[in-house]
Write a protein that holds these residues in place. Structure first.
Motif, PDB file in Angstrom:
ATOM      1  N   CYS A 115       0.978  -1.218  -0.060  1.00 47.82           N
ATOM      2  CA  CYS A 115      -0.220  -0.009   0.068  1.00 47.82           C
ATOM      3  C   CYS A 115       0.840   1.160   0.131  1.00 47.82           C
ATOM      4  O   CYS A 115       2.235   1.254   0.502  1.00 47.82           O
ATOM      5  N   VAL A 230      -4.041   0.832  -2.414  1.00 45.08           N
ATOM      6  CA  VAL A 230      -3.643  -0.660  -2.408  1.00 45.08           C
ATOM      7  C   VAL A 230      -3.666  -1.035  -3.923  1.00 45.08           C
ATOM      8  O   VAL A 230      -4.686  -1.091  -4.460  1.00 45.08           O
ATOM      9  N   THR A 249      -8.917  -1.816   3.558  1.00 44.47           N
ATOM     10  CA  THR A 249      -8.319  -0.226   3.096  1.00 44.47           C
ATOM     11  C   THR A 249      -9.331   0.888   3.252  1.00 44.47           C
ATOM     12  O   THR A 249      -8.849   1.869   4.101  1.00 44.47           O
TER      13      THR A 249
END
Length: 267
Positions: A115, A230, A249
């Motif tokens: 990420c 991500v 996320t």
């Protein structure tokens, strides 16, 4: 008096404005080198700026001495990371990275994906934090990388959440520069969808098979100041499907926003 007159000009607004030729040359060199993205010879820099080698020689030496540029073995010059390091000393960016680091480490571990955190810089985006996936095979973005804003989902999320006036002005510049990844109408549709959904999830424009999942990060005023992304890469070793990674996320972006004082504005 002649030297004073040369250094002090009337601007378009009628107000006197001091000029600093050496500083202007240094800034021109840094901006030009950043736009090229590769090591350049002294001649290439001079030609690109429409200046003589004599005009830029001492400036290059000074920038090298101060650590803003580096000389390669082939006698070429490239930017160092000093500007990036200076930007990170700026309190808002420093605070953002400080709040995001533990959250993003946890996200990478619990998603089996890399990420990164991105901020807007004019018509570009800048990667200010990168956490690698724990898996042996991974896709990640280099820390300090710049990309045209509409080449990335992070950029689309950031631009979508700007004020209408700022967004329109930036889109106009992007279209004029040919960096829009589509027509103006297509850009506006994409931004409207990102704003309406509050995120963007779409196939990467750079890597086949990669799905970008990008979420806004807000500060204490509720303004979107960064995007947490991500680049979801499906693989057999990954334990979690895309929907699970999407939810984690989103939770991570909200957690970073809360740490920055966003409160309910992050949800």
């Amino acid at each position: 008096m002649a030297a004073v007159t040369k250094a002090f000009d009337d601007g378009e607004n009628g107000r006197g404005e001091y000029r600093a030729p050496a500083a202007e040359k240094a800034l021109d060199i840094l901006e030009f080198m950043a736009a090229q993205g590769e090591a350049l010879t002294q001649t290439e820099i001079a030609n690109g700026l429409d200046r003589s080698i004599h005009e830029i020689y001492r400036i290059l030496l000074l920038l090298e001495k101060r650590g803003f540029i580096l000389r390669t073995r082939g006698d070429r010059f490239r930017l160092s990371l000093k500007l990036f390091e200076l930007a990170h000393m700026h309190p808002p960016v420093n605070r953002l990275v400080e709040c995001a680091l533990p959250v993003m480490r946890e996200l990478a571990a619990n998603a089996d994906q890399s990420c990164h955190l991105v901020v807007r810089e004019g018509q570009n985006v800048l990667v200010v934090l990168q956490i690698d996936s724990p898996l042996p095979m991974r896709y990640s973005v280099a820390l300090g990388s710049h990309f045209p804003i509409m080449e990335t989902s992070s950029g689309a999320v950031l631009l979508a959440h700007q004020s209408p006036a700022d967004r329109d002005a930036i889109v106009e510049r992007i279209v004029a520069a040919g960096e829009g990844q589509g027509s103006r109408a297509e850009i506006e549709v994409r931004l409207a969808e990102a704003l309406d959904r509050g995120f963007e999830m779409r196939s990467s424009l750079a890597v086949d098979g990669c799905i970008n999942i990008s979420m806004p990060v807000r500060d204490h005023t509720g303004a979107v100041i960064a995007a947490l992304t991500v680049p979801f890469l499906p693989q057999k070793a990954a334990r979690f499907d895309r929907e699970t990674v999407f939810e984690r996320t989103m939770a991570a972006a909200n957690k970073v926003s809360a740490a920055l004082g966003a409160g309910d504005a992050a949800t």
